[in-house]
Motif scaffolding. Structure first.
Motif, mmCIF file in Angstrom:
data_model
loop_
_atom_site.group_PDB
_atom_site.id
_atom_site.type_symbol
_atom_site.label_atom_id
_atom_site.label_comp_id
_atom_site.label_asym_id
_atom_site.label_seq_id
_atom_site.Cartn_x
_atom_site.Cartn_y
_atom_site.Cartn_z
ATOM 1 N N LEU A 109 73.337 49.203 37.702
ATOM 2 C CA LEU A 109 74.738 49.207 38.120
ATOM 3 C C LEU A 109 75.549 48.079 37.488
ATOM 4 O O LEU A 109 76.699 47.855 37.885
ATOM 5 N N ASP A 110 74.990 47.397 36.508
ATOM 6 C CA ASP A 110 75.689 46.292 35.863
ATOM 7 C C ASP A 110 76.876 46.812 35.048
ATOM 8 O O ASP A 110 76.703 47.488 34.029
ATOM 9 N N ASP A 111 78.084 46.471 35.481
ATOM 10 C CA ASP A 111 79.293 46.961 34.802
ATOM 11 C C ASP A 111 79.404 46.413 33.386
ATOM 12 O O ASP A 111 79.883 47.114 32.480
ATOM 13 N N GLU A 112 78.986 45.166 33.171
ATOM 14 C CA GLU A 112 79.092 44.586 31.834
ATOM 15 C C GLU A 112 78.221 45.347 30.849
ATOM 16 O O GLU A 112 78.631 45.614 29.709
ATOM 17 N N GLN A 113 77.024 45.711 31.277
ATOM 18 C CA GLN A 113 76.147 46.479 30.398
ATOM 19 C C GLN A 113 76.777 47.829 30.044
ATOM 20 O O GLN A 113 76.715 48.274 28.902
ATOM 21 N N ARG A 114 77.403 48.465 30.997
ATOM 22 C CA ARG A 114 78.061 49.749 30.737
ATOM 23 C C ARG A 114 79.208 49.594 29.739
ATOM 24 O O ARG A 114 79.399 50.424 28.851
ATOM 25 N N ARG A 115 79.999 48.520 29.893
ATOM 26 C CA ARG A 115 81.143 48.307 29.001
ATOM 27 C C ARG A 115 80.701 48.058 27.565
ATOM 28 O O ARG A 115 81.440 48.385 26.621
ATOM 29 N N ARG A 116 79.517 47.500 27.377
ATOM 30 C CA ARG A 116 79.057 47.154 26.034
ATOM 31 C C ARG A 116 78.489 48.344 25.267
ATOM 32 O O ARG A 116 78.302 48.272 24.063
ATOM 33 N N ARG A 117 78.205 49.426 25.942
ATOM 34 C CA ARG A 117 77.600 50.576 25.281
ATOM 35 C C ARG A 117 78.657 51.603 24.898
ATOM 36 O O ARG A 117 79.696 51.702 25.555
ATOM 37 N N PRO A 118 78.405 52.391 23.859
ATOM 38 C CA PRO A 118 79.365 53.443 23.491
ATOM 39 C C PRO A 118 79.534 54.442 24.637
ATOM 40 O O PRO A 118 78.596 54.668 25.423
ATOM 41 N N PRO A 119 80.695 55.055 24.758
ATOM 42 C CA PRO A 119 80.912 56.053 25.818
ATOM 43 C C PRO A 119 79.851 57.158 25.760
ATOM 44 O O PRO A 119 79.536 57.674 24.689
ATOM 45 N N GLY A 120 79.316 57.475 26.908
ATOM 46 C CA GLY A 120 78.321 58.534 26.991
ATOM 47 C C GLY A 120 76.908 58.111 26.645
ATOM 48 O O GLY A 120 75.983 58.927 26.732
ATOM 49 N N ASP A 121 76.726 56.847 26.257
ATOM 50 C CA ASP A 121 75.393 56.361 25.894
ATOM 51 C C ASP A 121 74.886 55.442 26.998
ATOM 52 O O ASP A 121 75.164 54.245 27.000
ATOM 53 N N ASP A 122 74.166 55.991 27.942
ATOM 54 C CA ASP A 122 73.641 55.214 29.067
ATOM 55 C C ASP A 122 72.167 55.569 29.264
ATOM 56 O O ASP A 122 71.844 56.615 29.829
ATOM 57 N N PRO A 131 74.087 59.733 36.313
ATOM 58 C CA PRO A 131 74.584 58.364 36.235
ATOM 59 C C PRO A 131 74.155 57.555 37.459
ATOM 60 O O PRO A 131 74.132 58.068 38.580
ATOM 61 N N PRO A 132 73.786 56.292 37.253
ATOM 62 C CA PRO A 132 73.441 55.456 38.396
ATOM 63 C C PRO A 132 74.630 55.294 39.334
ATOM 64 O O PRO A 132 75.782 55.259 38.885
ATOM 65 N N ALA A 133 74.341 55.193 40.611
ATOM 66 C CA ALA A 133 75.417 55.081 41.596
ATOM 67 C C ALA A 133 74.938 54.288 42.796
ATOM 68 O O ALA A 133 73.769 54.390 43.198
ATOM 69 N N ALA A 134 75.836 53.507 43.367
ATOM 70 C CA ALA A 134 75.524 52.779 44.594
ATOM 71 C C ALA A 134 75.208 53.771 45.707
ATOM 72 O O ALA A 134 75.879 54.798 45.857
ATOM 73 N N GLY A 135 74.162 53.469 46.453
ATOM 74 C CA GLY A 135 73.761 54.350 47.545
ATOM 75 C C GLY A 135 72.855 55.484 47.141
ATOM 76 O O GLY A 135 72.355 56.211 48.006
ATOM 77 N N ASP A 136 72.635 55.646 45.839
ATOM 78 C CA ASP A 136 71.746 56.698 45.351
ATOM 79 C C ASP A 136 70.301 56.219 45.437
ATOM 80 O O ASP A 136 69.965 55.149 44.898
#
Length: 220
Positions: A109-122, A131-136
């Protein structure tokens, strides 16, 4: 050199490929390095990968005759699996001597890690199947910090300028490990992702960690 223990090495590659790092550089520290394989995320979803490395650990332990300490280590995504294996255990919590995790992503759930990756590449989304989600529940289960408390010693090595895995993840996890009673050594060093394990500072910090977790089996 005296063989001090067996190191199950878990390769990185985003859970969808195999990185070139094989952990062989650590053999010179008195470890028998055994490679672990696991299914990639396009073949099976989490926690199949943990099941696979547990099976590999049992095989490595049996091959060693049960007389030597079993350590687990890995780079990047493999380091994440190594942390899960050590903290949760092969068959029960506490049955792994120590974990050595190099530049491992630990927080889906690290937002910084998500921002650093190309869109759709997770890679986390590929691993979980969504997609990872809080409460999942699957996201929580794949989060390393959800499984603290067994007291297993942990080495975390992280480059300050790592782009795929923000260094703050290792810093935060180190604090949580210490608060939960895990002997923890964090080495935050210069460089980015996928550093050379034979680099003098990485070799020295790993050797010092091994001297602490394997005091009775120090090399001759």
């Amino acid at each position: 050199m005296t063989e001090r223990g067996v190191l199950l090495w878990i390769h990185g590659g985003g859970w969808r490929a195999r990185s070139s790092e094989d952990g062989a550089a650590l053999a010179s520290l008195g470890l028998r390095v055994v490679a672990a394989d696991y299914r990639f995320s396009h073949q099976a979803r989490w926690p199949a990968q943990l099941d696979d490395v547990r099976a590999a650990a049992r095989a490595a332990r049996a091959a060693a005759g049960g007389g030597r300490p079993l350590l687990v280590g890995g780079d990047s995504a493999g380091g994440t699996l190594a942390l899960h294996l050590a903290l949760r255990g092969v068959d029960r919590p506490g049955d792994v001597t120590a974990a050595l995790a190099y530049w491992a992503p630990v927080d889906p759930l690290d937002d910084e890690q998500r921002r650093r990756r190309p869109p759709g590449d997770d890679p986390w989304a590929d691993l979980l199947g969504h997609p990872p989600a809080a409460g999942d529940p699957a996201t929580a289960d794949a989060t390393v910090a959800s499984h603290l408390g067994a007291g297993v010693p942990v080495l975390l090595v992280q480059g300050r300028d790592d782009v795929p895995v923000p260094a703050a993840q290792a810093v935060e996890l180190a604090g949580r490990l210490l608060a939960a009673g895990h002997p923890t050594h964090l080495w935050l060093t210069h460089g980015g992702h996928a550093l050379d394990l034979a680099r003098p500072d990485l070799r020295a910090v790993t050797a010092a960690f091994l001297d602490n977790v394997l005091p009775a089996a120090r090399a001759d």
